[in-house]
Design a protein around this motif. Structure first.
Motif, PDB file in Angstrom:
ATOM      1  N   ASN A   2       0.848  -1.186   0.000  1.00 47.97           N
ATOM      2  CA  ASN A   2       0.000   0.000   0.000  1.00 47.97           C
ATOM      3  C   ASN A   2       0.890   1.245   0.000  1.00 47.97           C
ATOM      4  O   ASN A   2       2.106   1.173   0.138  1.00 47.97           O
ATOM      5  CB  ASN A   2      -0.980   0.001   1.176  1.00 47.97           C
ATOM      6  CG  ASN A   2      -0.282   0.000   2.525  1.00 47.97           C
ATOM      7  OD1 ASN A   2       0.686   0.724   2.760  1.00 47.97           O
ATOM      8  ND2 ASN A   2      -0.770  -0.842   3.442  1.00 47.97           N
ATOM      9  N   ARG A 105     -10.226  -1.494  -6.892  1.00 49.53           N
ATOM     10  CA  ARG A 105      -8.962  -1.689  -6.184  1.00 49.53           C
ATOM     11  C   ARG A 105      -8.488  -0.433  -5.461  1.00 49.53           C
ATOM     12  O   ARG A 105      -7.396  -0.412  -4.900  1.00 49.53           O
ATOM     13  CB  ARG A 105      -7.891  -2.157  -7.182  1.00 49.53           C
ATOM     14  CG  ARG A 105      -8.218  -3.498  -7.806  1.00 49.53           C
ATOM     15  CD  ARG A 105      -7.018  -4.133  -8.478  1.00 49.53           C
ATOM     16  NE  ARG A 105      -6.770  -3.575  -9.809  1.00 49.53           N
ATOM     17  CZ  ARG A 105      -5.751  -2.791 -10.117  1.00 49.53           C
ATOM     18  NH1 ARG A 105      -4.891  -2.418  -9.183  1.00 49.53           N
ATOM     19  NH2 ARG A 105      -5.580  -2.360 -11.351  1.00 49.53           N
ATOM     20  N   GLN A 107      -7.931   2.047  -2.568  1.00 49.81           N
ATOM     21  CA  GLN A 107      -7.881   1.990  -1.108  1.00 49.81           C
ATOM     22  C   GLN A 107      -8.102   3.387  -0.544  1.00 49.81           C
ATOM     23  O   GLN A 107      -7.740   4.383  -1.165  1.00 49.81           O
ATOM     24  CB  GLN A 107      -6.523   1.450  -0.646  1.00 49.81           C
ATOM     25  CG  GLN A 107      -6.235   0.045  -1.154  1.00 49.81           C
ATOM     26  CD  GLN A 107      -4.902  -0.484  -0.664  1.00 49.81           C
ATOM     27  OE1 GLN A 107      -4.300   0.045   0.263  1.00 49.81           O
ATOM     28  NE2 GLN A 107      -4.429  -1.551  -1.290  1.00 49.81           N
ATOM     29  N   THR A 109      -7.959   5.777   3.210  1.00 52.00           N
ATOM     30  CA  THR A 109      -7.612   5.927   4.618  1.00 52.00           C
ATOM     31  C   THR A 109      -7.966   7.339   5.054  1.00 52.00           C
ATOM     32  O   THR A 109      -7.768   8.297   4.293  1.00 52.00           O
ATOM     33  CB  THR A 109      -6.110   5.692   4.857  1.00 52.00           C
ATOM     34  OG1 THR A 109      -5.742   4.418   4.325  1.00 52.00           O
ATOM     35  CG2 THR A 109      -5.785   5.729   6.340  1.00 52.00           C
ATOM     36  N   PHE A 128      -7.209   8.607  -0.976  1.00 52.30           N
ATOM     37  CA  PHE A 128      -7.496   7.496  -1.875  1.00 52.30           C
ATOM     38  C   PHE A 128      -6.236   7.144  -2.638  1.00 52.30           C
ATOM     39  O   PHE A 128      -5.472   8.030  -3.036  1.00 52.30           O
ATOM     40  CB  PHE A 128      -8.603   7.882  -2.860  1.00 52.30           C
ATOM     41  CG  PHE A 128      -9.902   8.256  -2.225  1.00 52.30           C
ATOM     42  CD1 PHE A 128     -10.958   7.352  -2.161  1.00 52.30           C
ATOM     43  CD2 PHE A 128     -10.083   9.521  -1.691  1.00 52.30           C
ATOM     44  CE1 PHE A 128     -12.163   7.700  -1.572  1.00 52.30           C
ATOM     45  CE2 PHE A 128     -11.290   9.888  -1.099  1.00 52.30           C
ATOM     46  CZ  PHE A 128     -12.325   8.968  -1.036  1.00 52.30           C
ATOM     47  N   SER A 129      -6.003   5.861  -2.864  1.00 48.24           N
ATOM     48  CA  SER A 129      -4.823   5.458  -3.626  1.00 48.24           C
ATOM     49  C   SER A 129      -5.150   4.252  -4.506  1.00 48.24           C
ATOM     50  O   SER A 129      -5.914   3.366  -4.114  1.00 48.24           O
ATOM     51  CB  SER A 129      -3.650   5.132  -2.697  1.00 48.24           C
ATOM     52  OG  SER A 129      -3.964   4.040  -1.853  1.00 48.24           O
ATOM     53  N   LEU A 130      -4.566   4.263  -5.689  1.00 50.07           N
ATOM     54  CA  LEU A 130      -4.749   3.168  -6.635  1.00 50.07           C
ATOM     55  C   LEU A 130      -3.395   2.783  -7.214  1.00 50.07           C
ATOM     56  O   LEU A 130      -2.687   3.637  -7.757  1.00 50.07           O
ATOM     57  CB  LEU A 130      -5.688   3.580  -7.770  1.00 50.07           C
ATOM     58  CG  LEU A 130      -5.820   2.563  -8.912  1.00 50.07           C
ATOM     59  CD1 LEU A 130      -6.507   1.284  -8.435  1.00 50.07           C
ATOM     60  CD2 LEU A 130      -6.549   3.166 -10.100  1.00 50.07           C
TER      61      LEU A 130
END
Length: 219
Positions: A2, A105, A107, A109, A128-130
């Motif tokens: 991540n 997909r 994510q 936090t 948000f992260s991809l």
């Protein structure tokens, strides 16, 4: 992997909030738009300036990212903790991804609001992260939307009423992070100076004189 695992490993002192250039020794701050102002007479937008900004950000991005590079596309959205119904949709991923199955997909936090202001305790940051490849993204449109933050131009991101989303491109193949804060400038940091020294030498004129000493001390 991540995004936090990657940052802790390669950029341990960096938080993905503006300004990454001030958080890391090896980096470049580019000024965009040349000497042109954003407006012409009678408050008409100077589109020639924005076309130059789009060209500059595209050139820098293409120097840093190749089609098969792995990257995290990271988005910070700033919002009220208890007023979620008033937040606009985050239109960063769906319009700019070539394959919609990537949306599954992403994510997310939640973090405390990262900026100092009176009502900071009432706010939060959702990150948000991809993990994807450069070739999975509609790059030119995404770069334009990042540059259009303060102006009625399209494409445009959605987001919260308290702030425009911040977008970071984290190249984990080359250990480089690229951030456009708005039409005025962008920042690049790297784990190794050799990765970005040619970029500085090639586009030296895009770096303001007051920034050159700091840049050269890291490179």
């Amino acid at each position: 992997m991540n995004i936090m695992d990657y940052l802790n490993s390669r950029f341990p002192t960096v938080k993905l909030v503006p300004s990454i250039y001030d958080q890391w020794d090896i980096g470049i701050h580019f000024s965009l738009g040349g000497e042109m102002y954003q407006f012409k007479e009678k408050d008409k937008l100077n589109l020639e300036r924005f076309h130059l900004v789009y060209k500059q950000t595209s050139v820098i991005f293409n120097e840093l990212f190749e089609q098969n590079d792995d990257l995290f596309l990271v988005t910070n959205m700033y919002k009220h903790k208890t007023k979620e119904k008033h937040a606009k949709k985050l239109k960063v991923y769906q319009p700019f991804l070539k394959q919609k199955d990537h949306l599954n997909r992403i994510q997310v936090t939640t973090y405390p609001y990262p900026f100092e202001m009176e009502e900071a305790a009432e706010l939060e940051m959702q990150q948000f992260s991809l993990l994807c490849k450069r070739k999975d993204i509609r790059v030119n449109e995404l770069l334009k939307a990042a540059s259009n933050e303060d102006f009625p131009l399209k494409p445009k991101f959605g987001g919260s009423s308290i702030g425009y989303p911040d977008i970071f491109f984290v190249n984990i193949t080359k250990d480089i992070i690229f951030f456009i804060y708005d039409d005025r400038g962008c920042e690049v940091i790297a784990c190794e100076a050799d990765r970005i020294r040619p970029l500085y030498e090639k586009y030296y004129d895009w770096v303001e004189e007051m920034d050159r000493k700091k840049v050269e001390s890291g490179l």
